[in-house]
Design a protein around this motif. Sequence first.
Motif, PDB file in Angstrom:
ATOM      1  N   ALA A   1       0.818  -1.216   0.000  1.00  0.00           N
ATOM      2  CA  ALA A   1       0.000   0.000   0.000  1.00  0.00           C
ATOM      3  C   ALA A   1       0.848   1.261   0.000  1.00  0.00           C
ATOM      4  O   ALA A   1       0.336   2.333  -0.300  1.00  0.00           O
ATOM      5  CB  ALA A   1      -0.932  -0.003   1.211  1.00  0.00           C
TER       6      ALA A   1
ATOM      7  N   GLU B   1      -3.353  13.804  -7.703  1.00  0.00           N
ATOM      8  CA  GLU B   1      -3.952  13.857  -9.023  1.00  0.00           C
ATOM      9  C   GLU B   1      -2.930  13.436 -10.080  1.00  0.00           C
ATOM     10  O   GLU B   1      -1.731  13.659  -9.926  1.00  0.00           O
ATOM     11  CB  GLU B   1      -4.449  15.273  -9.328  1.00  0.00           C
ATOM     12  N   THR B   2      -3.446  12.828 -11.127  1.00  0.00           N
ATOM     13  CA  THR B   2      -2.580  12.433 -12.230  1.00  0.00           C
ATOM     14  C   THR B   2      -2.421  13.629 -13.157  1.00  0.00           C
ATOM     15  O   THR B   2      -3.386  14.093 -13.774  1.00  0.00           O
ATOM     16  CB  THR B   2      -3.181  11.243 -13.001  1.00  0.00           C
TER      17      THR B   2
ATOM     18  N   LYS C   1      -4.634  13.796  -2.159  1.00  0.00           N
ATOM     19  CA  LYS C   1      -5.937  13.108  -2.107  1.00  0.00           C
ATOM     20  C   LYS C   1      -5.940  12.006  -1.048  1.00  0.00           C
ATOM     21  O   LYS C   1      -6.656  11.021  -1.164  1.00  0.00           O
ATOM     22  CB  LYS C   1      -6.252  12.532  -3.489  1.00  0.00           C
ATOM     23  N   THR C   2      -5.115  12.179  -0.038  1.00  0.00           N
ATOM     24  CA  THR C   2      -5.010  11.193   1.031  1.00  0.00           C
ATOM     25  C   THR C   2      -4.835  11.914   2.355  1.00  0.00           C
ATOM     26  O   THR C   2      -4.350  13.051   2.402  1.00  0.00           O
ATOM     27  CB  THR C   2      -3.816  10.255   0.781  1.00  0.00           C
TER      28      THR C   2
ATOM     29  N   THR D   1       2.940   3.935  -1.470  1.00  0.00           N
ATOM     30  CA  THR D   1       3.249   4.417  -2.825  1.00  0.00           C
ATOM     31  C   THR D   1       3.832   5.817  -2.738  1.00  0.00           C
ATOM     32  O   THR D   1       3.337   6.664  -1.982  1.00  0.00           O
ATOM     33  CB  THR D   1       1.987   4.442  -3.708  1.00  0.00           C
TER      34      THR D   1
ATOM     35  N   ASN E   1       2.447   7.734   0.328  1.00  0.00           N
ATOM     36  CA  ASN E   1       1.034   7.514   0.641  1.00  0.00           C
ATOM     37  C   ASN E   1       0.861   6.125   1.239  1.00  0.00           C
ATOM     38  O   ASN E   1       1.354   5.131   0.704  1.00  0.00           O
ATOM     39  CB  ASN E   1       0.200   7.657  -0.635  1.00  0.00           C
TER      40      ASN E   1
ATOM     41  N   ALA F   1      -2.400   5.174   2.268  1.00  0.00           N
ATOM     42  CA  ALA F   1      -3.805   4.837   2.100  1.00  0.00           C
ATOM     43  C   ALA F   1      -4.015   4.148   0.760  1.00  0.00           C
ATOM     44  O   ALA F   1      -3.194   4.235  -0.150  1.00  0.00           O
ATOM     45  CB  ALA F   1      -4.655   6.104   2.183  1.00  0.00           C
ATOM     46  N   ALA F   2      -5.151   3.456   0.674  1.00  0.00           N
ATOM     47  CA  ALA F   2      -5.496   2.812  -0.593  1.00  0.00           C
ATOM     48  C   ALA F   2      -5.940   3.868  -1.590  1.00  0.00           C
ATOM     49  O   ALA F   2      -6.509   4.893  -1.224  1.00  0.00           O
ATOM     50  CB  ALA F   2      -6.603   1.783  -0.360  1.00  0.00           C
ATOM     51  N   GLY F   3      -5.691   3.624  -2.836  1.00  0.00           N
ATOM     52  CA  GLY F   3      -6.092   4.565  -3.864  1.00  0.00           C
ATOM     53  C   GLY F   3      -4.989   5.576  -4.147  1.00  0.00           C
ATOM     54  O   GLY F   3      -3.975   5.650  -3.449  1.00  0.00           O
ATOM     55  N   PRO F   4      -5.188   6.376  -5.187  1.00  0.00           N
ATOM     56  CA  PRO F   4      -4.155   7.357  -5.552  1.00  0.00           C
ATOM     57  C   PRO F   4      -4.047   8.458  -4.497  1.00  0.00           C
ATOM     58  O   PRO F   4      -5.043   8.904  -3.937  1.00  0.00           O
ATOM     59  CB  PRO F   4      -4.654   7.919  -6.896  1.00  0.00           C
ATOM     60  N   GLY F   5      -2.839   8.878  -4.250  1.00  0.00           N
ATOM     61  CA  GLY F   5      -2.617   9.922  -3.250  1.00  0.00           C
ATOM     62  C   GLY F   5      -2.540  11.318  -3.827  1.00  0.00           C
ATOM     63  O   GLY F   5      -2.495  12.302  -3.075  1.00  0.00           O
TER      64      GLY F   5
END
Length: 488
Positions: free
Chosen positions: A40, A293-294, A95-96, A42, A285, A287-291
């Motif tokens: 997890a 923006e792309t 985003k985390t 990243t 990061n 947390a799960a998911g993207p941390g």
Amino acid sequence: RVLQGPTRPYKALQGPTRPYMACYGCSVLALLLELHGTLAETALPGHSIDKVPDVHQLAQMWHLSGTVMPSYRSLVLTPGVADRIGTVFNRYPLKTNDFEVSFTFSAQTRPASQSALENDGFAFWYLRENATEVVYNPSVQHAHNQDKLMSNSWQRDYAKEGLGLLGYKNNFNGLGVFFLNTKGGRTVSLKTNDGSLTPEVGNGLPDRNQHQFDYHSGGDHTVKIRVTPEKIEVTVGNLPTLQVSTRSEPGGYIGFSCHGGDRTMPTSAHERTALLELKGLKVTNFAAGPGEETIAQAEPAKVLTDAEKEDILSAHSSFKDHRDESEAIKELTNMVFKLIVESKPMQSQMTQALETLSARIAKVEHSFGMLRAEIDKKTGHKLVEEFESIKKELADIQGVASKDTTDRGKKLESLHADIEHVHRTAASSNDIGGSLDNLQDSSAKVLEQLQGEHKRMFGVSIVAIAFILIAGLSLYNKFRCWEKKHVL
């Protein structure tokens, strides 16, 4: 029990074997959980900065203002100048709310710095507001205004907009990790705010949640900030962890701000702050998911040739005209120097040629002097004086001729005047005829005199020319004789 098989019996699992199997299952489960946690983690490159900054990534992801500038070895937050600020904030939110920030910095005090400046320090920020939008206009209008920087009036404008805390808002909304150099010593402290408080350095900062920390030692210091949904922990080197319980939500912004301190005396040259460098920033990061923006990566900058490159500072500087004048003066100086260097050998050659010519002329004059003396000796009389006498006589003849011509002109003018008088005073045709006869006789006499004088002058001229020719031929004959006798 015994399980019967086709060939041989197998004993069933007995009771003492079951605890080992349970322990084995727990170990596998723990390993899986640890592996899941590891997977997890990243890295968030959009919110990280390498030790040697990538200027393209900085321009795309970060907003820099004031004294912050990238160098070949680090990101310089302040070069050590008092009364200046610098800020660097990420343009995009995280985003985390479960992540870790790790950065390394160094602060080297200048040898000339002998006093602690007021309001000197820097801060790391984790904010619930877009810090780039907060500092953009003030930095352009005040911190990047040359006139305000020279008059040191930018600080009043920043204070009017509420940006009095190391280059950022006093009533910030979020977390600040403050590294301060005050009269009480150098400290690191942790403070949270929801926008209701307006702390200042010396009034609310350093916070009670602090440690004494001499970060001006010149060495590298590593800071780790662990953010979880329920609390935030800050670890600086080997110091005890600073901790604050607060609710963290995704969407925060990170960055740094610094202030070089206020001079106690405007002209005090020894009051210099420390050289502050950021030598790497890494955000991870958990947390799960993207941390983050792309963000589409910017295309690599075109490699410009020397002819295509432009000196932006030189082209848009307020001293461009002065620099152009200096460049023109420099080019003119180079041209004059080149002209002097190139003309110096030619000038020396001309000087040498003139000296040689002068020496030859002097020799020729000496030879002519000797020749004249020899001629005078051979002829028995001085030819030079005779030529001078002839020239004087010719000049006198010319003067006499000019005088005679002038007198005749005057006589003619008088004659014309008499004719006009006769015409005016004549009473009859007989008188006019007699006057005309008299006038004719006078004119005939004048013409005879003119013809006589002309003949006389012509004869004198012929005699003078003949004399000159005879003298010249005689002199030429003498030269020819001397040449044959090897006199010359």
